[in-house]
Enzyme design. Sequence first.
Site: not given
Ligand SMILES: NC(=O)c1ccc[n+]([C@@H]2O[C@H](COP(=O)([O-])OP(=O)(O)OC[C@H]3O[C@@H](n4cnc5c(N)ncnc54)[C@H](OP(=O)(O)O)[C@@H]3O)[C@@H](O)[C@H]2O)c1
Length: 320
Positions: A204, A52, A178
């Site tokens: 978080y 994702s 984050s």
């Molecule tokens: N998006 C933002 O604005 C933002 C801001 C600051 C930091 N970040 C950081 O960037 C990174 C990516 O964020 P994102 O927004 O791209 O996240 P996301 O779209 O929610 O994707 C999360 C991923 O983690 C996997 N995951 C969650 N729980 C799991 C588990 N128990 N076992 C295995 N896999 C698991 C999900 O798998 P499934 O596909 O199976 O659900 C998915 O592949 C994270 O570390 C987040 O903290 C993001």
Amino acid sequence: MNATSDRWDGLLETSVVGSFTSLGYKIRSRGWDAIPAGALSDRTVLITGATSGIGTIVAREAAALGARLRIVARNVDKVRSLRDELVAATGNEDIGYYIADLSLMSDVARVSDEILEGEPDIHVLVNNAVILPSERTLTTEGLELSHATNLVAPFLLTNRMLERLVESAPARIINVISGGMYTQGLALDDLNYEEGDYSGSIAYARAKRGLMILTKMWADRLAGTGVTVNATHPGWVDTPGVRNSIPTFYRLTRPALRTPEQGSDTILWLATSDRAGQETGKLWHDRAIRSEYRFKIGIETTADRNQLWQALSETVGALT
Ligand SMILES: NC(=O)c1ccc[n+]([C@@H]2O[C@H](COP(=O)([O-])OP(=O)(O)OC[C@H]3O[C@@H](n4cnc5c(N)ncnc54)[C@H](OP(=O)(O)O)[C@@H]3O)[C@@H](O)[C@H]2O)c1
């Protein structure tokens, strides 16, 4: 950076909105070098959370840059179709996966053994998976879900991979944290979030603060081994995670959010650039080192760091 871009960068850094949105990315990325083709050829890249959002783009680009890509995912169907998509998009067939629910330490331990069995080298480990539950949820192992997935899992997975990373050096560990971390310190007496009303965002942010601290501790422990450890925060990015987990934030910020491509840039840059390879124990955003603290919140002591390590070791020891 030249003097003009330095000035813009400094100005943007004074404002979270300027720095974290697509505006910040657009201004700062002017003049950045593209990552050279083949920059990851013959490198094994192991990534969590690639099914994702940001992780999908990191995986796609790493495959396009020639990596031997290995994905840790919990959903077999999703990771199979992701693999098919990535092979079709990049022509790179050296893409494999391991299945694990990262919220369960018994599963993290099992998959670690499988990875060590299957991978003679690991050059880049990207701890990217994340969960942001709206309600306090306990795993079947009794851990609060955010603490388990966002902090204990990368602690265990990384520690299990350390020897292989050192054997494969030069190697890099990249922890995706984050900016939410800026609002919280560790809750060392309540890591499992038993006290007070539960807030998914606070859980978080605490976990990400913990991962930042582990980044520095691993960097110290690995000094001189050829393995660097850095953290990065991607800014505010339009991903399924943000859309589903924090819908109000998503609605308010949507026009200013970064694309997943923009959000993944510094992760890929940290995995490939010579400049990044010279640094360890740092927090990066938009290809530059940033402070770990924006406010007088969350500044930990050495005793705090050691207490965190001890607590996580005990948790993992009891479950694996
Ligand atoms: N998006 C933002 O604005 C933002 C801001 C600051 C930091 N970040 C950081 O960037 C990174 C990516 O964020 P994102 O927004 O791209 O996240 P996301 O779209 O929610 O994707 C999360 C991923 O983690 C996997 N995951 C969650 N729980 C799991 C588990 N128990 N076992 C295995 N896999 C698991 C999900 O798998 P499934 O596909 O199976 O659900 C998915 O592949 C994270 O570390 C987040 O903290 C993001």
